[in-house]
Scaffold this active site. Structure first.
Site: not given
Length: 394
Positions: A54, A57
């Site tokens: 991600c 993230c």
């Protein structure tokens, strides 16, 4: 004494992942042990639910979690945990928390109850404000949800909660709205209550539908709706009510549906029923019958069908329409479909035909409808920008 203190410090540091001045995350602990720790320390949990692939993230890890002002607040107020939701205990916890996107940030009280949540990357300033919100029972998303279900929020406060609900956790909206409208003791003739009912209630009660149709002028005034917008809003509520009474587990009673609509909007009864029949047939895999019903709807003179509702049908089932032998007939009928004179969003027809052309890789049609959408001054700027390059599609 000094040796014992030094050993204790090493033990604590071994269980923490330390950013220079940022958030210290507890590591190497089972989730049940984290919950026990929160209960023992009477301290809430901050959970960073992430995935290794991600991008947002990674942004949070490299640009936000390591900020001093972030670490100061989170380390003081929370037990901080980060978990890869695709490794170890992650998948089970992801299912339990109903995670649909990353990163997801959860704030969990010492009882193990989720009280607040946020999805997506944030700036350091916004992330600090998120923590402050999560610490305030008057602003915690799920705490407010429980109050709403008991009818304890004012219409204005609940309307404000709904404005953020789709972004935070859309799965709880329908049930919360239904419970609020049953429990709240506020008059419906209020702009916030009407917004809640008209914009969010999927299956209104008969009393609520009766009220909306009986007070249509007041609804239009309080919600600032013109004639066409009011009609479409009322039909959406009527559709939800009629559907709730005529749908079974695996079937629909179309005559019953049409009869209910007939009581409130006789001019729209056939169109609404045919629209529902078309969607049902496509959804049930009856593509030939669905195409026939769709063509009947498109070819009916002065049907009163809104372009936005037509687009909903075409776009929802475009994967079934595009390869069908009668697809060209549908495209031709949709192109010839006469828009209502008060149609607020007529460009929806051309947008849906553009999507159909893209599915069929029909270059001339793509160029035609892309230009029609781009040249329409009522089309939102972001949509015009998205179709801009398609005007010269090869």
């Amino acid at each position: 004494m000094n040796k014992k203190f030094f050993a204790l410090c090493l033990l604590v540091l071994a269980s923490l992942s330390v950013f220079a001045n940022g958030i210290r995350f507890v590591e190497n602990k089972k989730w049940k042990d984290i919950l026990a720790l929160a209960k023992a320390q009477h301290k809430p949990i901050f959970l960073d639910a992430y995935a290794s692939w991600c991008g947002p993230c990674k942004y949070m890890r490299e640009n936000v979690f390591n900020q001093a002002m972030v670490g100061q607040l989170y380390n003081d107020k929370f037990i901080n945990v980060k978990m890869d939701m695709e490794e170890g205990e992650g998948p089970d916890l992801a299912r339990e928390l109903n995670i649909e996107a990353y990163p997801s940030f959860f704030f969990i009280n010492e009882k193990g109850e989720v009280v607040h949540k946020s999805v997506g990357a944030l700036s350091a300033v916004a992330f600090v404000e998120l923590a402050r919100t999560a610490l305030d029972p008057a602003r915690q998303f799920y705490t407010l949800q429980k109050k709403a279900e008991r009818g304890q929020l004012t219409p204005a406060a609940f309307h404000q909660w709904l404005a953020q609900a789709e972004r935070v956790d859309g799965s709880v909206v329908d049930s919360t709205v239904a419970r609020y409208l049953r429990q709240a003791k506020y008059p419906l003739l209020d702009s916030d209550m009407l917004h809640i009912l008209v914009d969010y209630a999927k299956t209104p009660s008969r009393a609520q539908v009766d009220f909306l149709f009986a007070h249509r002028d007041d609804v239009a005034r309080l919600l600032h709706l013109n004639g066409a917008e009011l009609e479409r809003s009322l039909l959406r509520k009527l559709r939800g009510y009629a559907l709730s009474l005529s749908a079974a587990a695996d079937s629909l009673n179309f005559p019953a549906f049409e009869g209910i609509v007939q009581q409130y909007a006789p001019v729209s009864a056939w169109v609404e029923t045919q629209r529902l029949r078309t969607a049902w047939q496509f959804g049930d895999g009856q593509d030939d019958r669905g195409m026939g019903s769709l063509l009947d709807l498109l070819k009916r003179p002065n049907s009163g069908l809104f372009a936005e509702d037509l687009a909903d049908l075409l776009l929802e089932h475009v994967d079934r329409i595009a390869p069908h032998p009668r697809a060209a007939e549908v495209a031709s009928a949709a192109k010839a479909f006469v828009l209502r004179p008060d149609e607020p969003k007529g460009y929806y027809r051309d947008v849906s035909l553009l999507v159909l052309a893209l599915k069929q890789k029909d270059a001339p049609a793509i160029r035609t409808y892309a230009r029609a959408v781009y040249d329409n001054s009522t089309v939102p700027d972001d949509l015009r920008e998205r179709v801009k390059d398609l005007r010269d599609y090869e």
